[in-house]
Design a protein around this motif. Sequence first.
Motif, mmCIF file in Angstrom:
data_model
loop_
_atom_site.group_PDB
_atom_site.id
_atom_site.type_symbol
_atom_site.label_atom_id
_atom_site.label_comp_id
_atom_site.label_asym_id
_atom_site.label_seq_id
_atom_site.Cartn_x
_atom_site.Cartn_y
_atom_site.Cartn_z
ATOM 1 N N UNK A 71 -4.919 2.914 -12.108
ATOM 2 C CA UNK A 71 -4.442 4.257 -12.445
ATOM 3 C C UNK A 71 -5.132 5.290 -11.570
ATOM 4 N N UNK A 72 -4.351 6.181 -11.018
ATOM 5 C CA UNK A 72 -4.861 7.180 -10.095
ATOM 6 C C UNK A 72 -4.290 8.538 -10.513
ATOM 7 N N UNK A 73 -5.123 9.383 -11.100
ATOM 8 C CA UNK A 73 -4.661 10.686 -11.588
ATOM 9 C C UNK A 73 -4.231 11.590 -10.441
ATOM 10 N N UNK A 74 -4.916 11.501 -9.314
ATOM 11 C CA UNK A 74 -4.542 12.318 -8.152
ATOM 12 C C UNK A 74 -3.131 11.970 -7.685
ATOM 13 N N UNK A 75 -2.807 10.683 -7.689
ATOM 14 C CA UNK A 75 -1.461 10.236 -7.314
ATOM 15 C C UNK A 75 -0.424 10.790 -8.283
ATOM 16 N N UNK A 76 -0.713 10.740 -9.575
ATOM 17 C CA UNK A 76 0.233 11.235 -10.577
ATOM 18 C C UNK A 76 0.540 12.719 -10.379
ATOM 19 N N UNK A 77 -0.476 13.529 -10.176
ATOM 20 C CA UNK A 77 -0.256 14.971 -10.027
ATOM 21 C C UNK A 77 0.405 15.311 -8.689
ATOM 22 N N UNK A 78 -0.064 14.705 -7.604
ATOM 23 C CA UNK A 78 0.496 15.000 -6.283
ATOM 24 C C UNK A 78 1.938 14.521 -6.158
ATOM 25 N N UNK A 79 2.238 13.352 -6.692
ATOM 26 C CA UNK A 79 3.615 12.850 -6.605
ATOM 27 C C UNK A 79 4.553 13.717 -7.440
ATOM 28 N N UNK A 87 2.247 -3.523 -0.550
ATOM 29 C CA UNK A 87 0.917 -4.093 -0.761
ATOM 30 C C UNK A 87 0.213 -4.310 0.572
ATOM 31 N N UNK A 88 -1.090 -4.114 0.549
ATOM 32 C CA UNK A 88 -1.972 -4.407 1.671
ATOM 33 C C UNK A 88 -3.071 -5.312 1.142
ATOM 34 N N UNK A 89 -3.015 -6.570 1.500
ATOM 35 C CA UNK A 89 -3.920 -7.576 0.939
ATOM 36 C C UNK A 89 -3.789 -7.565 -0.584
ATOM 37 N N UNK A 90 -4.837 -7.161 -1.306
ATOM 38 C CA UNK A 90 -4.773 -7.132 -2.763
ATOM 39 C C UNK A 90 -4.544 -5.724 -3.314
ATOM 40 N N UNK A 91 -4.457 -4.743 -2.446
ATOM 41 C CA UNK A 91 -4.280 -3.356 -2.885
ATOM 42 C C UNK A 91 -2.808 -2.969 -2.854
ATOM 43 N N UNK A 92 -2.402 -2.166 -3.817
ATOM 44 C CA UNK A 92 -1.035 -1.634 -3.842
ATOM 45 C C UNK A 92 -1.096 -0.188 -3.373
ATOM 46 N N UNK A 93 -0.266 0.152 -2.411
ATOM 47 C CA UNK A 93 -0.228 1.496 -1.849
ATOM 48 C C UNK A 93 1.124 2.134 -2.136
ATOM 49 N N UNK A 94 1.112 3.446 -2.294
ATOM 50 C CA UNK A 94 2.341 4.197 -2.532
ATOM 51 C C UNK A 94 2.414 5.348 -1.537
ATOM 52 N N UNK A 95 3.546 5.424 -0.831
ATOM 53 C CA UNK A 95 3.772 6.454 0.177
ATOM 54 C C UNK A 95 4.785 7.435 -0.404
ATOM 55 N N UNK A 96 4.370 8.660 -0.645
ATOM 56 C CA UNK A 96 5.206 9.684 -1.264
ATOM 57 C C UNK A 96 5.873 10.493 -0.158
ATOM 58 N N UNK A 97 7.239 10.547 -0.194
ATOM 59 C CA UNK A 97 8.005 11.223 0.854
ATOM 60 C C UNK A 97 9.015 12.173 0.217
ATOM 61 N N UNK A 98 8.872 13.488 0.437
ATOM 62 C CA UNK A 98 9.914 14.418 -0.025
ATOM 63 C C UNK A 98 11.182 14.252 0.830
ATOM 64 N N UNK A 99 12.334 14.587 0.259
ATOM 65 C CA UNK A 99 13.597 14.401 0.978
ATOM 66 C C UNK A 99 13.656 15.197 2.277
ATOM 67 N N UNK A 100 13.040 16.382 2.321
ATOM 68 C CA UNK A 100 13.141 17.191 3.530
ATOM 69 C C UNK A 100 12.355 16.596 4.706
ATOM 70 N N UNK A 101 11.501 15.617 4.451
ATOM 71 C CA UNK A 101 10.774 14.944 5.526
ATOM 72 C C UNK A 101 11.273 13.528 5.785
ATOM 73 N N UNK A 102 12.186 13.061 4.981
ATOM 74 C CA UNK A 102 12.672 11.683 5.058
ATOM 75 C C UNK A 102 13.715 11.525 6.158
ATOM 76 N N UNK A 103 13.488 10.538 7.033
ATOM 77 C CA UNK A 103 14.449 10.177 8.070
ATOM 78 C C UNK A 103 14.682 8.678 7.949
ATOM 79 N N UNK A 104 15.951 8.290 7.920
ATOM 80 C CA UNK A 104 16.318 6.889 7.755
ATOM 81 C C UNK A 104 17.074 6.435 8.993
#
Length: 141
Positions: free
Chosen positions: A8-16, A76-93
């Motif tokens: 659990x990461x409170x900083x992630x919850x608020x920033x996301x 996932x990176x090895x045993x760590x789970x990472x989350x990359x937060x991307x707003x739509x205005x910065x998203x390019x597909x």
Amino acid sequence: MIFNTTYNNREYDTESALLVGEKFSFLKRIKLGGIGSGRLMIKTISLKLNTAKQQFSEIQYGNIELRPKGIIVHFTQKLARCSWVIPYYRLVIYNAQFFSIHANGNCIQFTKNKNYLNNKKFINKMIDLKNDALNLSYYDY
């Protein structure tokens, strides 16, 4: 913005919540037909996102979560789970030889295999939500 979400990461919850909005309500999730993709096989990750800094021969998977104002790419990176937060205005597909997601000079490339074909409907839903959020009517067919 990338976060370590193994625990659990409170900083992630608020920033996301600030960047891409709160999670969809239960009824909205049902109406959308789900807000999470199936797992996608990762081909490459840009160096800034690669927290392990080493590439092993193991297969890496990721998935995409929809939010009202953007997406979150979980991997996932090895045993760590990472989350990359991307707003739509910065998203390019890009959808060429590989399916790739770009934002802020970083990218993740996914291979186009059976998992990609199963998620094709979800990817189209993600593009439609981006167009609706940014009022991009010139992409309408």
